[in-house]
Motif scaffolding. Structure first.
Motif, PDB file in Angstrom:
ATOM      1  N   PHE A 148       0.834  -1.213   0.000  1.00  0.00           N
ATOM      2  CA  PHE A 148       0.000   0.000   0.000  1.00  0.00           C
ATOM      3  C   PHE A 148       0.863   1.255   0.000  1.00  0.00           C
ATOM      4  N   PHE A 149       1.809   1.314   0.933  1.00  0.00           N
ATOM      5  CA  PHE A 149       2.601   2.539   1.063  1.00  0.00           C
ATOM      6  C   PHE A 149       3.638   2.680  -0.044  1.00  0.00           C
ATOM      7  N   GLN A 150       4.256   1.585  -0.438  1.00  0.00           N
ATOM      8  CA  GLN A 150       5.260   1.681  -1.489  1.00  0.00           C
ATOM      9  C   GLN A 150       4.637   2.133  -2.806  1.00  0.00           C
ATOM     10  N   ALA A 151       3.417   1.695  -3.082  1.00  0.00           N
ATOM     11  CA  ALA A 151       2.745   2.103  -4.321  1.00  0.00           C
ATOM     12  C   ALA A 151       2.423   3.601  -4.319  1.00  0.00           C
ATOM     13  N   ARG A 152       2.417   4.204  -3.126  1.00  0.00           N
ATOM     14  CA  ARG A 152       2.123   5.632  -2.991  1.00  0.00           C
ATOM     15  C   ARG A 152       3.386   6.446  -2.733  1.00  0.00           C
ATOM     16  N   ASP A 153       4.528   5.853  -2.988  1.00  0.00           N
ATOM     17  CA  ASP A 153       5.826   6.533  -2.854  1.00  0.00           C
ATOM     18  C   ASP A 153       6.143   6.969  -1.432  1.00  0.00           C
ATOM     19  N   PHE A 154       5.683   6.205  -0.454  1.00  0.00           N
ATOM     20  CA  PHE A 154       6.094   6.443   0.924  1.00  0.00           C
ATOM     21  C   PHE A 154       7.453   5.797   1.156  1.00  0.00           C
ATOM     22  N   MET A 260      -7.642  11.295   7.254  1.00  0.00           N
ATOM     23  CA  MET A 260      -8.796  10.393   7.290  1.00  0.00           C
ATOM     24  C   MET A 260      -8.943   9.619   5.989  1.00  0.00           C
ATOM     25  N   ASP A 261      -8.728  10.308   4.874  1.00  0.00           N
ATOM     26  CA  ASP A 261      -8.844   9.644   3.573  1.00  0.00           C
ATOM     27  C   ASP A 261      -7.846   8.499   3.456  1.00  0.00           C
ATOM     28  N   LEU A 262      -6.604   8.748   3.898  1.00  0.00           N
ATOM     29  CA  LEU A 262      -5.577   7.722   3.798  1.00  0.00           C
ATOM     30  C   LEU A 262      -5.910   6.539   4.706  1.00  0.00           C
ATOM     31  N   ALA A 263      -6.367   6.815   5.916  1.00  0.00           N
ATOM     32  CA  ALA A 263      -6.691   5.740   6.860  1.00  0.00           C
ATOM     33  C   ALA A 263      -7.795   4.838   6.315  1.00  0.00           C
ATOM     34  N   GLU A 264      -8.812   5.443   5.703  1.00  0.00           N
ATOM     35  CA  GLU A 264      -9.910   4.654   5.145  1.00  0.00           C
ATOM     36  C   GLU A 264      -9.423   3.813   3.966  1.00  0.00           C
ATOM     37  N   ASP A 265      -8.683   4.424   3.055  1.00  0.00           N
ATOM     38  CA  ASP A 265      -8.153   3.676   1.909  1.00  0.00           C
ATOM     39  C   ASP A 265      -7.245   2.539   2.378  1.00  0.00           C
ATOM     40  N   PHE A 266      -6.457   2.801   3.411  1.00  0.00           N
ATOM     41  CA  PHE A 266      -5.509   1.833   3.953  1.00  0.00           C
ATOM     42  C   PHE A 266      -6.228   0.587   4.460  1.00  0.00           C
ATOM     43  N   LEU A 267      -7.245   0.765   5.298  1.00  0.00           N
ATOM     44  CA  LEU A 267      -7.974  -0.386   5.845  1.00  0.00           C
ATOM     45  C   LEU A 267      -8.668  -1.176   4.743  1.00  0.00           C
ATOM     46  N   LYS A 268      -9.281  -0.491   3.813  1.00  0.00           N
ATOM     47  CA  LYS A 268      -9.959  -1.184   2.721  1.00  0.00           C
ATOM     48  C   LYS A 268      -8.973  -2.033   1.920  1.00  0.00           C
ATOM     49  N   PHE A 269      -7.789  -1.477   1.661  1.00  0.00           N
ATOM     50  CA  PHE A 269      -6.788  -2.187   0.878  1.00  0.00           C
ATOM     51  C   PHE A 269      -6.323  -3.446   1.605  1.00  0.00           C
ATOM     52  N   ILE A 270      -6.059  -3.340   2.902  1.00  0.00           N
ATOM     53  CA  ILE A 270      -5.566  -4.486   3.670  1.00  0.00           C
ATOM     54  C   ILE A 270      -6.598  -5.613   3.646  1.00  0.00           C
ATOM     55  N   PHE A 271      -7.851  -5.287   3.925  1.00  0.00           N
ATOM     56  CA  PHE A 271      -8.889  -6.317   3.950  1.00  0.00           C
ATOM     57  C   PHE A 271      -9.053  -6.964   2.577  1.00  0.00           C
ATOM     58  N   ARG A 272      -9.027  -6.153   1.541  1.00  0.00           N
ATOM     59  CA  ARG A 272      -9.200  -6.690   0.187  1.00  0.00           C
ATOM     60  C   ARG A 272      -8.065  -7.652  -0.162  1.00  0.00           C
ATOM     61  N   ARG A 273      -6.846  -7.263   0.184  1.00  0.00           N
ATOM     62  CA  ARG A 273      -5.703  -8.105  -0.146  1.00  0.00           C
ATOM     63  C   ARG A 273      -5.722  -9.421   0.646  1.00  0.00           C
ATOM     64  N   VAL A 274      -6.112  -9.369   1.914  1.00  0.00           N
ATOM     65  CA  VAL A 274      -6.167 -10.590   2.725  1.00  0.00           C
ATOM     66  C   VAL A 274      -7.220 -11.548   2.181  1.00  0.00           C
ATOM     67  N   LEU A 275      -8.366 -11.040   1.771  1.00  0.00           N
ATOM     68  CA  LEU A 275      -9.392 -11.903   1.194  1.00  0.00           C
ATOM     69  C   LEU A 275      -8.902 -12.563  -0.088  1.00  0.00           C
ATOM     70  N   GLU A 276      -8.076 -11.853  -0.844  1.00  0.00           N
ATOM     71  CA  GLU A 276      -7.543 -12.423  -2.081  1.00  0.00           C
ATOM     72  C   GLU A 276      -6.468 -13.470  -1.799  1.00  0.00           C
ATOM     73  N   ASP A 277      -5.583 -13.185  -0.855  1.00  0.00           N
ATOM     74  CA  ASP A 277      -4.410 -14.046  -0.637  1.00  0.00           C
ATOM     75  C   ASP A 277      -4.658 -15.187   0.336  1.00  0.00           C
ATOM     76  N   CYS A 278      -5.648 -15.034   1.206  1.00  0.00           N
ATOM     77  CA  CYS A 278      -5.872 -16.040   2.262  1.00  0.00           C
ATOM     78  C   CYS A 278      -7.342 -16.475   2.307  1.00  0.00           C
ATOM     79  N   ALA A 279      -7.899 -16.765   1.155  1.00  0.00           N
ATOM     80  CA  ALA A 279      -9.327 -17.089   1.071  1.00  0.00           C
ATOM     81  C   ALA A 279      -9.689 -18.301   1.932  1.00  0.00           C
ATOM     82  N   ASP A 280      -8.900 -19.368   1.860  1.00  0.00           N
ATOM     83  CA  ASP A 280      -9.201 -20.574   2.637  1.00  0.00           C
ATOM     84  C   ASP A 280      -9.094 -20.304   4.138  1.00  0.00           C
TER      85      ASP A 280
END
Length: 463
Positions: A148-154, A260-280
């Motif tokens: 998440f952060f690397q893609a945003r040049d952090f 606030m915008d970053l925090a919301e985007d951050f949580l959404k991204f983490i949850f989305r990625r976990v559902l993709e990578d750890c579905a089982d």
């Protein structure tokens, strides 16, 4: 033969593939002339069934010595599996036993063990289905954070673990010293003479990397930390650890709204990625641990977070048709029951509460014009309450100096922090996320001690 991870075999392996696997025996079942082994290498929830027949070299000796918990290497060919719930299995050609396991004393049997019991065998509990799933999700969360952060040049920065600053001002610090505690040097007033210690001043394990992150943000604009932090808080609860990991982004040229915008985007991204990578694994948590896990993830990903001021939140709580254990009034900090009511019962989705009373927040948060509130924000989530805390920082030198004095902190300890306001100050903001709280929230695990490999809590520093 190629050595393969079991998760890839279960997903992509084809009958006829000749492969080698390495792992630990979960179960063993003997029949006349052959045996069934379930081998797991930690890469997935499911293991691979291995059929070992009497033609395998040293079959009789191996089957006597192999038991649950033993480590093995198996070379063989994949075949279509006639059993339910498995697409392929392995027909063993050769089995190597690396480490035997004493069947009479091995504590992990094919039954459910309580989490309390598993904490007593922290060196083995990672081999269970639940803890294996937890640590795979934890790994996916960590990867997603960096992505998440690397893609945003952090810029990822490493903040010091040893520090002379108490960022939170709460005094819950572990002191670090090279003194012989049986022979502490004393000054004339009878106090410990830290001028003779290794760093020549009182030194602590860090409670946060935020202040150092602000230094780096003044040079690189957007930075984040991800590392261990420590709190000497004597709390034996399901929500507290003495050692835990924190994620703390810091952004220059950013205000509370951007935070606030970053925090919301951050949580959404983490949850989305976990559902993709750890579905089982997530399906397992939903079935075995908390049947709202997947619904909660969907709520986080697909809901627009509610935003409300602290003052309005207090009004809602005062009107709530619910009896709270802790009192509600303007000026008091919200408790977990209040936060969960707002997120779970009232809004039924994540809530960002802003503009908290000055008296209950840290000295570094930006003071409002009326000086009654500061530009703070807390992200409240269903089931867990506060999961992110942050603020716009005070960038005005005179105001910050006054706030440090009012907090009763020695201004000389923060000379460098004040210098940041003397030389090129800018509006800036950031937040902190307790990594274990995040993993606990995603998985539905009830106790935070079960989402970190080696929990440090009062009276417990095993391993």
């Amino acid at each position: 033969m190629t050595t393969a991870r079991i998760k890839h075999i279960l997903k992509d392996g084809q009958p006829g593939d000749e492969l080698t696997i390495q792992g630990w025996v979960r179960t063993k079942r003997d029949s006349k002339g052959f045996s069934f082994l379930e081998v797991n290498d930690g890469s997935s929830m499911s293991g691979l069934q291995v059929v070992v027949d009497g033609q395998v070299p040293h079959y009789d000796d191996l089957m006597v010595r192999i038991s649950t918990g033993a480590s093995v290497e198996v070379a063989g060919r994949l075949v279509a599996s006639p059993g339910k719930g498995q697409r392929v299995e392995m027909q063993a050609a050769q089995v190597t036993l690396y480490g035997e396991s004493d069947a009479a004393t091995y504590p992990l049997q094919k039954k459910r063990h309580s989490f309390e019991f598993l904490r007593t065998i922290g060196h083995l509990r990672s081999r269970t289905n639940t803890l294996g799933a937890v640590f795979r999700v934890r790994n996916a969360c960590a990867n997603a954070i960096h992505e998440f952060f690397q893609a945003r040049d952090f810029l990822w920065m490493h903040t010091p673990i040893l520090t002379a600053s108490d960022c939170e001002g709460a005094g819950e610090l572990f002191t670090v010293t090279s003194f012989n505690l049986d022979k502490l040097p004393k000054s004339e007033d009878g106090r410990v003479d830290f001028s003779q210690d290794f760093f020549c001043k009182p030194t602590y394990l860090t409670v946060s990397g935020q202040l150092e992150a602000e230094i780096m943000a003044m040079a690189f604009a957007n930075v984040y930390t991800f590392g261990p932090t420590f709190r000497a808080e004597n709390s034996n609860t399901s929500r507290h650890l003495a050692e835990f990991w924190m994620v703390e982004p810091e952004m220059a040229f950013c205000d509370l709204e951007g935070n606030m915008d970053l925090a919301e985007d951050f949580l959404k991204f983490i949850f989305r990625r976990v559902l993709e990578d750890c579905a089982d694994d997530m399906e397992f948590f939903n079935q075995r641990i908390d049947n709202s896990v997947l619904a909660t993830a969907d709520n986080i990903i697909n809901s627009e977070f509610e935003r409300i001021t602290y003052s309005d939140a207090i009004k809602l709580l005062e009107k709530a048709d619910k009896k709270f254990e802790y009192p509600v009034s303007w000026g008091l900090d919200m408790q977990s029951e209040h936060e969960r009511y707002l997120a779970e019962d009232y809004f039924k989705k994540p809530v960002i509460v802003t503009d908290y009373p000055t008296e209950i927040k840290a000295f570094y948060m930006r003071l409002s014009d009326d000086e009654k509130t500061v530009a703070a924000m807390d992200v409240l989530a269903p089931r867990i309450g506060e999961i992110i805390g942050g603020s716009q920082r005070e960038e005005r030198l005179a105001v910050l100096e006054r706030r440090i004095t009012e907090a009763g902190l020695p201004k000389e300890d923060y000379w460098w922090y004040l210098d940041l306001r003397r030389y090129g100050t800018v509006p800036h903001a950031g937040f902190g996320l307790g990594f274990e709280r995040l993993v606990q929230f995603i998985t539905g695990m009830a106790n935070i001690r079960d989402v970190i490999p080696f929990p440090r809590t009062p009276d417990n520093v095993e391993f």
